[in-house]
Design an enzyme around this catalytic site. Structure first.
Site, mmCIF file in Angstrom:
data_model
loop_
_atom_site.group_PDB
_atom_site.id
_atom_site.type_symbol
_atom_site.label_atom_id
_atom_site.label_comp_id
_atom_site.label_asym_id
_atom_site.label_seq_id
_atom_site.Cartn_x
_atom_site.Cartn_y
_atom_site.Cartn_z
ATOM 1 N N LYS A 22 -14.076 -1.385 2.619
ATOM 2 C CA LYS A 22 -13.982 -1.648 1.128
ATOM 3 C C LYS A 22 -13.702 -3.060 0.928
ATOM 4 O O LYS A 22 -14.268 -3.631 0.088
ATOM 5 C CB LYS A 22 -12.685 -0.799 0.588
ATOM 6 C CG LYS A 22 -12.276 -1.196 -0.826
ATOM 7 C CD LYS A 22 -10.993 -0.365 -1.445
ATOM 8 C CE LYS A 22 -9.904 -1.107 -0.952
ATOM 9 N NZ LYS A 22 -9.158 -2.171 -1.953
ATOM 10 N N ASN A 23 -12.906 -3.626 1.659
ATOM 11 C CA ASN A 23 -12.180 -4.890 1.596
ATOM 12 C C ASN A 23 -13.479 -5.940 1.993
ATOM 13 O O ASN A 23 -13.480 -7.134 1.908
ATOM 14 C CB ASN A 23 -11.139 -5.435 2.496
ATOM 15 C CG ASN A 23 -10.135 -4.588 1.773
ATOM 16 O OD1 ASN A 23 -10.179 -4.478 0.490
ATOM 17 N ND2 ASN A 23 -9.091 -4.283 2.588
ATOM 18 N N CYS A 116 -2.929 -2.958 -7.483
ATOM 19 C CA CYS A 116 -1.896 -2.337 -7.296
ATOM 20 C C CYS A 116 -0.471 -3.031 -7.246
ATOM 21 O O CYS A 116 -0.318 -4.545 -7.291
ATOM 22 C CB CYS A 116 -1.899 -2.033 -5.556
ATOM 23 S SG CYS A 116 -2.736 -0.687 -4.847
ATOM 24 N N ARG A 121 0.324 -11.417 -5.974
ATOM 25 C CA ARG A 121 -0.683 -12.262 -5.218
ATOM 26 C C ARG A 121 -1.413 -13.378 -6.075
ATOM 27 O O ARG A 121 -2.289 -13.092 -6.708
ATOM 28 C CB ARG A 121 -1.758 -11.093 -4.774
ATOM 29 C CG ARG A 121 -1.007 -10.399 -3.673
ATOM 30 C CD ARG A 121 -2.110 -9.351 -3.297
ATOM 31 N NE ARG A 121 -2.147 -8.222 -3.871
ATOM 32 C CZ ARG A 121 -2.765 -7.078 -3.919
ATOM 33 N NH1 ARG A 121 -3.459 -6.926 -2.754
ATOM 34 N NH2 ARG A 121 -2.587 -5.834 -4.755
ATOM 35 N N ASP A 304 -1.819 -3.593 5.496
ATOM 36 C CA ASP A 304 -2.614 -2.564 5.077
ATOM 37 C C ASP A 304 -2.283 -1.455 6.013
ATOM 38 O O ASP A 304 -2.805 -0.338 5.511
ATOM 39 C CB ASP A 304 -4.054 -2.645 4.781
ATOM 40 C CG ASP A 304 -4.086 -3.444 3.531
ATOM 41 O OD1 ASP A 304 -3.216 -3.569 2.589
ATOM 42 O OD2 ASP A 304 -5.382 -3.709 3.305
ATOM 43 N N ARG A 396 -9.000 5.045 -4.597
ATOM 44 C CA ARG A 396 -9.610 3.694 -4.474
ATOM 45 C C ARG A 396 -10.003 3.052 -3.070
ATOM 46 O O ARG A 396 -10.767 2.189 -2.992
ATOM 47 C CB ARG A 396 -8.569 2.903 -5.004
ATOM 48 C CG ARG A 396 -8.319 2.879 -6.260
ATOM 49 C CD ARG A 396 -7.243 1.823 -6.832
ATOM 50 N NE ARG A 396 -7.466 0.551 -6.448
ATOM 51 C CZ ARG A 396 -6.539 -0.299 -5.920
ATOM 52 N NH1 ARG A 396 -5.506 0.178 -5.687
ATOM 53 N NH2 ARG A 396 -6.944 -1.406 -5.593
#
Length: 416
Positions: A22-23, A116, A121, A304, A396
């Site tokens: 995903k990232n 989230c 951030r 993560d 997600r």
């Protein structure tokens, strides 16, 4: 609202196929804004965040055609240079359209991001870097307004290591006039994956995988084909699930070298791990040993994976200390794990986990993406039924997690 019902206590055995990262996929999709030509992307995961990003990019005029195994992107008709709040509020990665739009079109209007609730951030590093490259930027009514006739190469030293900041500035610099040097750059594999795509598109980037990137801007970028790397966080999550429940599972289409720090900790916990070029086998019997760890930037232990390994420590034979250094609000899963019978105390950035003999199923609520995964792991290891609410967080970042776990012996089902 969907929930997951888990009946714990089942050993896992079989094979699980890992999806694309995903990232890595999110910035790579944004790279489609950098060229009028076509990008052919494979191994793009089917996730809610990926769907949200595609919706945003389509709204801007990026043509996206799903051909099954390949996603084709064409930026020839991009015309709307804005990322509105209603699209951005659910996903912080939307900020990644800022650099490409500014570099190729000379302007961008991007809402300040949401996502989230795991801490602040800030995007100030993105803005600072683009201003160093000559962009005029103002923040007004919750939007970033940016303009630049053409970005200029610059030496940029970020105050902190930022993954999306590195990705945004790297994409912007690929079309800038002159040489850009990014110091203190993020080294995550997903950053390198984006860099490799940009090089395939004609960008000139040196130092890929290091904390110093040198980008020589080119007038334009062209068509390319690229396969998204395997998701190291999904890989690590399933490794923790097997370590918590016991069993013998082979993870396919993934790479052990993407998560050395996680694998080292799982071996310390008692798991037996072997691997090849594109697979990892994990075997576990008996209670895990406690493992203390500290999250930090790559190649250190990833934030993560903090919640997932904490779930494993909950049933370990002894106590462990978990220190979170990346996000200031990433222990929200602790109170939910304690509802299952875990014994965890927190003090600011540190959690002390006292392993218990068993967890007992209970209703719990997911608070963010990785917290969701930790509750699933704990539920798989617990006695009785665990009902995990708010799993839209889970969707997600994980593609059909319950289906993959069911295929290797877990008793888990989605309740709609």
């Amino acid at each position: 609202m969907d929930k997951l019902l888990i009946r714990g206590g089942h050993r896992l055995a079989g094979e699980i196929e890992i999806a694309g990262a995903k990232n890595a996929a999110l910035p790579i999709l944004c790279a489609g804004l950098l060229t009028a030509d076509t990008l052919a992307l494979s191994n793009v995961p089917k996730l809610q965040d990926v769907a949200t990003m595609q919706k945003l990019l389509r709204q801007m005029g990026l043509a996206i055609e799903d051909k099954g195994a390949v996603l084709e992107l064409c930026g020839r008709d991009v015309a709307k240079l804005e990322a509105p709040y209603e699209m951005v509020k659910t996903m912080r990665a939307s900020i990644l359209v800022l650099g490409p739009l500014l570099a190729r079109f000379g302007e961008a209007k991007v809402s300040l991001p949401g996502g989230c609730a795991i801490g602040s951030r800030p995007v100030d590093q993105h803005i600072k870097g683009l201003q160093a490259m000559g962009a005029e930027i103002r923040i007004e009514a919750g939007y970033i307004h940016a303009r630049a006739k053409r970005l200029k190469g610059a030496r940029i030293v970020t105050d902190m290591i930022t993954v999306t900041g590195t990705e945004n500035l790297m994409m912007a610099a690929s079309l800038a006039d002159g040489v850009t040097v990014l110091e203190n750059a993020a080294r995550e594999p997903e950053v390198s994956d984006l860099a490799n795509l940009l090089v395939a598109m004609g960008a000139q980037i040196e130092g890929i995988g290091s904390d110093r990137l040198v980008i020589t801007g080119v007038p334009s970028l062209h068509a390319a084909a690229h396969a998204v790397i395997a998701d190291r966080i999904e890989t690590g999550t399933f490794l923790c699930a097997v370590a918590a429940t016991g069993g013998d599972v082979v993870l396919k289409r993934t790479r052990a070298d993407l998560l050395d720090a996680v694998i080292d900790k799982l071996r310390d916990a008692g798991a037996v791990l072997t691997s090849g070029d594109d697979w990892i086998r994990v075997q576990m019997s008996g209670r895990p040993k406690p493992v203390s760890f500290r999250t930090t930037e790559y190649p250190g232990f990833p934030t993560d994976m903090q919640a997932q390994l904490m779930a494993l420590n909950c049933i370990a034979e002894g106590s462990s200390r978990v220190t979170e250094t990346i996000f200031e609000n990433r222990f929200m899963h602790v109170q939910e794990l304690n509802r299952l019978g875990a014994s965890i105390e927190t003090d600011s950035y540190t959690a002390l986990v006292h392993g218990v003999g068993k967890l007992i199923g209970a209703p719990v609520m997911a608070t963010d993406l990785r917290a969701s995964a930790s509750l699933v792991i704990a539920g798989l290891a617990a006695e009785g039924e665990t009902l995990v609410d708010r799993i839209y967080h889970l969707d997600r970042g994980y593609d059909r997690m319950e289906a993959k776990l069911s295929a290797v012996g877990a008793d888990i089902q989605r309740i709609r």
